[in-house]
Design a protein around this motif. Structure first.
Motif, PDB file in Angstrom:
ATOM      1  N   GLU A  54     -23.048 -33.484  29.956  1.00 43.72           N
ATOM      2  CA  GLU A  54     -22.795 -34.933  29.884  1.00 43.72           C
ATOM      3  C   GLU A  54     -22.609 -35.294  28.418  1.00 43.72           C
ATOM      4  OE1 GLU A  54     -22.323 -37.193  32.091  1.00 43.72           O
ATOM      5  OE2 GLU A  54     -22.785 -35.947  33.842  1.00 43.72           O
ATOM      6  N   TRP A  55     -21.519 -35.984  28.113  1.00 45.13           N
ATOM      7  CA  TRP A  55     -21.271 -36.364  26.723  1.00 45.13           C
ATOM      8  C   TRP A  55     -21.633 -37.823  26.500  1.00 45.13           C
ATOM      9  CZ3 TRP A  55     -20.176 -32.821  23.143  1.00 45.13           C
ATOM     10  CH2 TRP A  55     -19.679 -31.594  23.575  1.00 45.13           C
ATOM     11  N   LYS A  56     -22.416 -38.059  25.451  1.00 43.00           N
ATOM     12  CA  LYS A  56     -22.727 -39.461  25.102  1.00 43.00           C
ATOM     13  C   LYS A  56     -22.456 -39.641  23.613  1.00 43.00           C
ATOM     14  CE  LYS A  56     -25.246 -41.046  28.910  1.00 43.00           C
ATOM     15  NZ  LYS A  56     -26.472 -40.506  29.475  1.00 43.00           N
ATOM     16  N   ASN A  57     -21.501 -40.493  23.276  1.00 38.61           N
ATOM     17  CA  ASN A  57     -21.108 -40.754  21.878  1.00 38.61           C
ATOM     18  C   ASN A  57     -20.850 -39.462  21.097  1.00 38.61           C
ATOM     19  OD1 ASN A  57     -21.635 -43.452  22.464  1.00 38.61           O
ATOM     20  ND2 ASN A  57     -23.798 -43.189  21.883  1.00 38.61           N
ATOM     21  N   GLY A  58     -20.141 -38.547  21.694  1.00 36.41           N
ATOM     22  CA  GLY A  58     -19.791 -37.307  20.993  1.00 36.41           C
ATOM     23  C   GLY A  58     -20.911 -36.282  20.958  1.00 36.41           C
ATOM     24  N   ASN A  59     -22.055 -36.614  21.534  1.00 32.45           N
ATOM     25  CA  ASN A  59     -23.155 -35.649  21.598  1.00 32.45           C
ATOM     26  C   ASN A  59     -23.340 -35.142  23.015  1.00 32.45           C
ATOM     27  OD1 ASN A  59     -24.455 -35.052  19.106  1.00 32.45           O
ATOM     28  ND2 ASN A  59     -25.022 -37.228  19.006  1.00 32.45           N
ATOM     29  N   LEU A  60     -23.749 -33.901  23.120  1.00 33.05           N
ATOM     30  CA  LEU A  60     -23.968 -33.328  24.442  1.00 33.05           C
ATOM     31  C   LEU A  60     -25.403 -33.606  24.882  1.00 33.05           C
ATOM     32  CD1 LEU A  60     -22.871 -31.436  26.697  1.00 33.05           C
ATOM     33  CD2 LEU A  60     -23.797 -29.537  25.393  1.00 33.05           C
ATOM     34  N   GLU A  61     -25.535 -34.140  26.088  1.00 27.65           N
ATOM     35  CA  GLU A  61     -26.888 -34.354  26.619  1.00 27.65           C
ATOM     36  C   GLU A  61     -27.081 -33.461  27.825  1.00 27.65           C
ATOM     37  OE1 GLU A  61     -28.090 -38.342  27.294  1.00 27.65           O
ATOM     38  OE2 GLU A  61     -28.043 -38.780  25.140  1.00 27.65           O
ATOM     39  N   ILE A  62     -28.213 -32.814  27.895  1.00 33.20           N
ATOM     40  CA  ILE A  62     -28.438 -31.922  29.025  1.00 33.20           C
ATOM     41  C   ILE A  62     -29.730 -32.281  29.747  1.00 33.20           C
ATOM     42  CG2 ILE A  62     -27.097 -29.963  28.157  1.00 33.20           C
ATOM     43  CD1 ILE A  62     -29.631 -28.776  27.070  1.00 33.20           C
ATOM     44  N   ALA A  63     -29.726 -31.971  31.050  1.00 36.06           N
ATOM     45  CA  ALA A  63     -30.904 -32.286  31.852  1.00 36.06           C
ATOM     46  C   ALA A  63     -31.179 -31.139  32.809  1.00 36.06           C
ATOM     47  CB  ALA A  63     -30.662 -33.564  32.639  1.00 36.06           C
ATOM     48  N   LEU A  64     -32.439 -30.988  33.133  1.00 36.20           N
ATOM     49  CA  LEU A  64     -32.830 -29.980  34.110  1.00 36.20           C
ATOM     50  C   LEU A  64     -33.668 -30.693  35.161  1.00 36.20           C
ATOM     51  CD1 LEU A  64     -32.469 -26.929  34.424  1.00 36.20           C
ATOM     52  CD2 LEU A  64     -34.649 -26.617  33.273  1.00 36.20           C
ATOM     53  N   ASN A  65     -33.301 -30.513  36.427  1.00 40.30           N
ATOM     54  CA  ASN A  65     -33.961 -31.237  37.521  1.00 40.30           C
ATOM     55  C   ASN A  65     -34.054 -32.734  37.216  1.00 40.30           C
ATOM     56  OD1 ASN A  65     -34.359 -28.722  38.663  1.00 40.30           O
ATOM     57  ND2 ASN A  65     -36.331 -28.483  37.619  1.00 40.30           N
ATOM     58  N   ASN A  66     -32.928 -33.286  36.765  1.00 35.16           N
ATOM     59  CA  ASN A  66     -32.821 -34.717  36.444  1.00 35.16           C
ATOM     60  C   ASN A  66     -33.664 -35.166  35.258  1.00 35.16           C
ATOM     61  OD1 ASN A  66     -30.963 -35.271  38.427  1.00 35.16           O
ATOM     62  ND2 ASN A  66     -32.585 -35.489  39.985  1.00 35.16           N
ATOM     63  N   LYS A  67     -34.279 -34.235  34.576  1.00 34.57           N
ATOM     64  CA  LYS A  67     -35.094 -34.627  33.426  1.00 34.57           C
ATOM     65  C   LYS A  67     -34.366 -34.225  32.148  1.00 34.57           C
ATOM     66  CE  LYS A  67     -39.755 -34.391  31.977  1.00 34.57           C
ATOM     67  NZ  LYS A  67     -40.656 -33.353  31.656  1.00 34.57           N
ATOM     68  N   LYS A  68     -34.144 -35.207  31.284  1.00 36.22           N
ATOM     69  CA  LYS A  68     -33.412 -34.933  30.048  1.00 36.22           C
ATOM     70  C   LYS A  68     -34.176 -33.920  29.184  1.00 36.22           C
ATOM     71  CE  LYS A  68     -31.653 -37.131  25.976  1.00 36.22           C
ATOM     72  NZ  LYS A  68     -31.788 -38.221  25.060  1.00 36.22           N
ATOM     73  N   ILE A  69     -33.446 -32.967  28.634  1.00 38.26           N
ATOM     74  CA  ILE A  69     -34.109 -32.002  27.749  1.00 38.26           C
ATOM     75  C   ILE A  69     -33.854 -32.423  26.313  1.00 38.26           C
ATOM     76  CG2 ILE A  69     -34.337 -29.564  27.121  1.00 38.26           C
ATOM     77  CD1 ILE A  69     -32.863 -28.865  29.700  1.00 38.26           C
ATOM     78  N   ASN A  70     -34.902 -32.793  25.618  1.00 36.57           N
ATOM     79  CA  ASN A  70     -34.739 -33.156  24.209  1.00 36.57           C
ATOM     80  C   ASN A  70     -34.539 -31.897  23.387  1.00 36.57           C
ATOM     81  OD1 ASN A  70     -35.009 -35.919  24.550  1.00 36.57           O
ATOM     82  ND2 ASN A  70     -37.244 -35.691  24.718  1.00 36.57           N
TER      83      ASN A  70
END
Ligand SMILES: Cc1cc2nc3c(=O)[nH]c(=O)nc-3n(C[C@H](O)[C@H](O)[C@H](O)COP(=O)(O)OP(=O)(O)OC[C@H]3O[C@@H](n4cnc5c(N)ncnc54)[C@H](O)[C@@H]3O)c2cc1C
Length: 414
Positions: free
Chosen positions: A234-250
């Motif tokens: 998932e891209w947000k403002n040019g950054n990649l955001e990732i999640a595992l089991n619907n939980k965002k991984i910081n």
């Protein structure tokens, strides 16, 4: 400074990167979509037999191999005694100039999809290319004594093959004069060309077992490993955001080690011109000879085969043959391979009950038009939290060295 680094993909590149990053004190996780680590390095089970999926030897005389062997020592090292080899150091050749991206989508797609190369020879195939690429290829081969009319059209299809096709003039001339080239087969004993003592390695009981053991060691070193866990980018403002089991991984940094096609498409919101390059692999156990591992690269226009591999797993000698003609009968392929081996004075028999064949996805090929798109993507994501595997590199060592270099540039390792 300690960073939280997430590695997407637990193939060999992801695993080796994790070991290096962890040793510099970072908090490292590997997230792998499949059940096991290893990526393309896997085995195939057929009845009671295990076969390698493709040619999957590990380079030995490199730092990353020593690091891996420290953790899981049971790697069999052997000499690569057959197959032609060329030292590229003396040539001014950059694989990125034309290796994988040389493919022209429209020209190649149909041939590959129809499992058939229409071109009669490599010369014929090169002739189809746009002028700029054609001249690069001709220049490349002009350094060799290879007769483009005699060589199989499949050759440029494989970066490895195009590399080894570059044989120094003097060597090939000498071999020809000594009758060491057999018929029109450009399959030459490696040590006839150079006295390189090339060594490669395979895990003693195959890759599946090797990666299970490696996983335990990684976890013992506090590397977190998640399998059966696919990351959807998932891209947000040019950054990649990732999640595992619907939980965002910081995270401070994501290293996307798997195939980047999906990632780039999602970012650009358009489809990339890429296609999968497949080969047919036929395997069988060999009955009548205990062999040392060997490897033969075949360039013959009259053969469908481009690689023959002889190897041992669990002390059982095996033959693996790779070719481009997907619908070919397994027995024909094996018999043709045995015919070639006979020319090398190796008389082998295979055991019929163990014949097995499978199609292997070697890699996604990006095309010339995509090169620009990918560069745009790289520019746009330059300052983001994302790193990814060098897309133009094919071999493991090349990929690992490039990514370690990138880690150094970011001061993640020294
Ligand atoms: C048949 C064959 C023969 C080869 N022979 C040689 C050779 O002799 N020498 C050589 O140096 N190289 C060879 N190569 C190339 C070499 O195998 C590869 O360059 C290297 O092993 C690839 O490792 P990798 O970790 O980059 O990728 P992969 O092994 O593809 O690993 C990527 C991993 O990422 C995972 N992944 C992908 N997307 C996601 C996601 N969204 N979420 C979670 N996980 C994800 C995948 O499941 C996979 O496990 C060969 C390749 C093939 C296919």
């Amino acid at each position: 400074m300690k960073k939280k680094i997430v590695i997407v993909g637990g193939g060999i590149i992801g695993c080796v990167s994790a070991i290096y990053l962890n040793r510099y004190g970072h908090d490292v996780s590997i997230i792998e979509k499949s059940e096991n680590l290893g990526g393309v390095l896997t085995d195939q089970k057929f009845n009671q037999d295990i076969f390698l999926k493709g040619t999957q030897y590990l380079d030995v005389n490199v730092e990353w191999f020593r690091v891996l062997k420290e953790l899981v020592p049971d790697l069999n090292i052997f000499d690569y005694s057959y197959g032609s080899y060329t030292n590229l150091n003396s040539f001014n050749f950059n694989s990125e100039d034309f290796a994988i991206p040389v493919f022209n989508f429209d020209l190649e797609k149909e041939n590959i999809q129809n499992n058939h190369y229409q071109y009669k020879s490599l010369a014929d195939r090169i002739n189809q290319y746009p002028e700029d690429i054609k001249s690069q290829l001709i220049k490349f081969f002009s350094n060799s004594e290879i007769d483009l009319n005699k060589i199989s059209s499949a050759c440029v299809g494989n970066l490895g093959i195009s590399r080894v096709a570059l044989i120094k003039n003097e060597n090939l001339k000498k071999l020809k004069s000594e009758n060491k080239i057999i018929d029109d087969l450009y399959a030459i004993k490696r040590n006839e060309i150079y006295n390189h003592n090339l060594q490669y390695a395979l895990p003693k009981n195959g890759f599946t077992e090797f990666f299970l053991r490696l996983r335990k060691k990684l976890e013992k070193e506090n590397i977190k490993v998640f399998t059966n866990s696919r990351i959807f980018p998932e891209w947000k403002n040019g950054n990649l955001e990732i999640a595992l089991n619907n939980k965002k991984i910081n995270n401070d940094c994501i290293f996307w080690s798997g195939n980047p096609t999906h990632l780039i498409q999602k970012f650009l919101d358009s489809k990339l011109d890429s296609f999968v390059f497949r080969t047919l692999q036929v395997n069988a156990n060999i009955e009548n000879l205990k062999i040392k591992e060997r490897f033969i690269q075949v360039y013959s226009k009259s053969s469908k085969i481009f690689r023959i591999n002889l190897y041992n797993l669990n002390n059982i000698p095996k033959i693996g043959v790779e070719c481009f003609f997907h619908k070919e009968d397994s027995k024909n392929i094996l018999n043709e391979a045995l015919g070639i081996l006979k020319k090398f004075k190796l008389e082998l028999k295979y055991s019929e009950t163990t014949i097995n064949k499978n199609l292997i996805n070697r890699f996604d090929i990006f095309t010339i038009s995509d090169k620009q798109t990918i560069e745009q993507f790289l520019q746009k994501t330059k300052n983001s939290n994302l790193l990814f595997s060098p897309w133009t590199s094919y071999g493991r060592t090349e990929k690992i060295e490039k990514i370690l270099d990138n880690f150094k540039k970011l001061n993640l390792i020294n």
